[in-house]
Write a protein that holds these residues in place. Structure first.
Motif, PDB file in Angstrom:
ATOM      1  N   GLU A 170       3.238  11.086  -5.183  1.00 13.19           N
ATOM      2  CA  GLU A 170       4.436  10.598  -6.097  1.00 13.19           C
ATOM      3  C   GLU A 170       4.827  11.572  -4.507  1.00 13.19           C
ATOM      4  O   GLU A 170       6.041  12.091  -4.470  1.00 13.19           O
ATOM      5  N   LEU A 171       4.399  11.607  -3.279  1.00 11.03           N
ATOM      6  CA  LEU A 171       5.444  11.528  -1.957  1.00 11.03           C
ATOM      7  C   LEU A 171       6.099  10.526  -1.649  1.00 11.03           C
ATOM      8  O   LEU A 171       5.564   9.175  -1.762  1.00 11.03           O
ATOM      9  N   ALA A 172       6.759  10.512  -0.861  1.00  9.77           N
ATOM     10  CA  ALA A 172       7.640   9.043   0.436  1.00  9.77           C
ATOM     11  C   ALA A 172       6.468   8.724   1.212  1.00  9.77           C
ATOM     12  O   ALA A 172       5.153   9.097   1.634  1.00  9.77           O
ATOM     13  N   ASN A 173       6.220   7.559   1.029  1.00  5.19           N
ATOM     14  CA  ASN A 173       4.877   6.237   1.045  1.00  5.19           C
ATOM     15  C   ASN A 173       6.098   6.095   2.822  1.00  5.19           C
ATOM     16  O   ASN A 173       7.153   6.620   3.277  1.00  5.19           O
ATOM     17  N   ARG A 174       4.691   5.144   4.228  1.00  2.90           N
ATOM     18  CA  ARG A 174       5.399   5.254   4.850  1.00  2.90           C
ATOM     19  C   ARG A 174       6.739   3.576   5.256  1.00  2.90           C
ATOM     20  O   ARG A 174       7.348   4.643   6.029  1.00  2.90           O
ATOM     21  N   ARG A 175       6.829   3.055   3.926  1.00  3.60           N
ATOM     22  CA  ARG A 175       7.774   2.402   4.075  1.00  3.60           C
ATOM     23  C   ARG A 175       9.332   3.092   4.383  1.00  3.60           C
ATOM     24  O   ARG A 175      10.216   2.695   4.987  1.00  3.60           O
ATOM     25  N   ASP A 176       8.665   3.558   3.319  1.00  3.22           N
ATOM     26  CA  ASP A 176      10.082   5.277   2.854  1.00  3.22           C
ATOM     27  C   ASP A 176      10.528   5.940   4.295  1.00  3.22           C
ATOM     28  O   ASP A 176      11.553   5.938   4.485  1.00  3.22           O
ATOM     29  N   MET A 177       9.643   6.268   5.012  1.00  2.00           N
ATOM     30  CA  MET A 177       9.927   6.989   6.309  1.00  2.00           C
ATOM     31  C   MET A 177      10.427   6.412   6.984  1.00  2.00           C
ATOM     32  O   MET A 177      11.232   6.428   8.033  1.00  2.00           O
TER      33      MET A 177
END
Length: 192
Positions: A170-177
């Motif tokens: 439920e944490l931001a993934n690589r794409r979001d980062m």
């Protein structure tokens, strides 16, 4: 494409408003032979009550009546949410153009002068019933489309969230980062 289904398969309901009994009898007899449900009111107040209760498909409204004339009755019908979309056909002996304009300004959709031909009146009623029912179908289809659009927007928001969040943590993934990092880099370049 969304299929448009009929609003009602029931025969149309026609409200006749006239204070003259002979006119009522002729209209009642003629229109009932068309297979329509016909209800009657003899004055404006009664017409307002009947229209609210029965929700007719068309109202045939005499202009010259005691207490409240047909123009005033029509104006009151058009002010009420549950009767404003009912087509009103004025039927009267008043044939001056100013009277016809008053009828249309009051909210009428048609105006026929007495004595009238029953075939013509029947054709006008049929046309306005079909138009009203088509408009109801379009309003219903529009409501359904709006509901579908709201559902699609909710689903789109859910997909956007799912595309940026790791389902396990439920944490931001690589794409979001990566996108946030790119946005920050552009912001810092503009600030410099």
């Amino acid at each position: 494409m969304i299929p448009i289904t009929p609003i009602s398969n029931e025969p149309p309901t026609i409200l006749i408003v006239d204070d003259y009994p002979a006119n009522l009898r002729v209209l009642l007899d003629s229109l009932k032979t068309s297979g329509w449900k016909v209800i009657v009111a003899t004055n404006g107040e009664s017409a307002l009550r009947q229209a609210n209760f029965a929700s007719p498909d068309v109202i045939l409204l005499d202009v010259m009546m005691p207490d409240m004339n047909g123009f005033d009755t029509c104006r009151r019908l058009k002010q009420q949410a549950n009767t404003k979309n009912i087509p009103v056909i004025f039927m009267t002996a008043l044939s001056d153009i100013i009277d016809k304009l008053n009828g249309f300004q009051a909210g009428g959709v048609d105006y026929i002068t007495k004595p009238f031909d029953m075939y013509e009146l029947t054709a006008r009623i049929k046309a306005h019933v079909e138009l009203k029912r088509t408009q109801e179908q379009l309003r219903q289809a529009n409501r359904e489309l709006q509901e579908a659009n709201q559902g699609l927007l909710r689903y789109q928001q859910q997909l956007k969230r799912m595309a940026r969040i790791d389902p396990l943590t439920e944490l931001a993934n690589r794409r979001d980062m990566a996108e946030r990092l790119e946005q920050e880099q552009k912001r810092s370049e503009r600030a410099a």
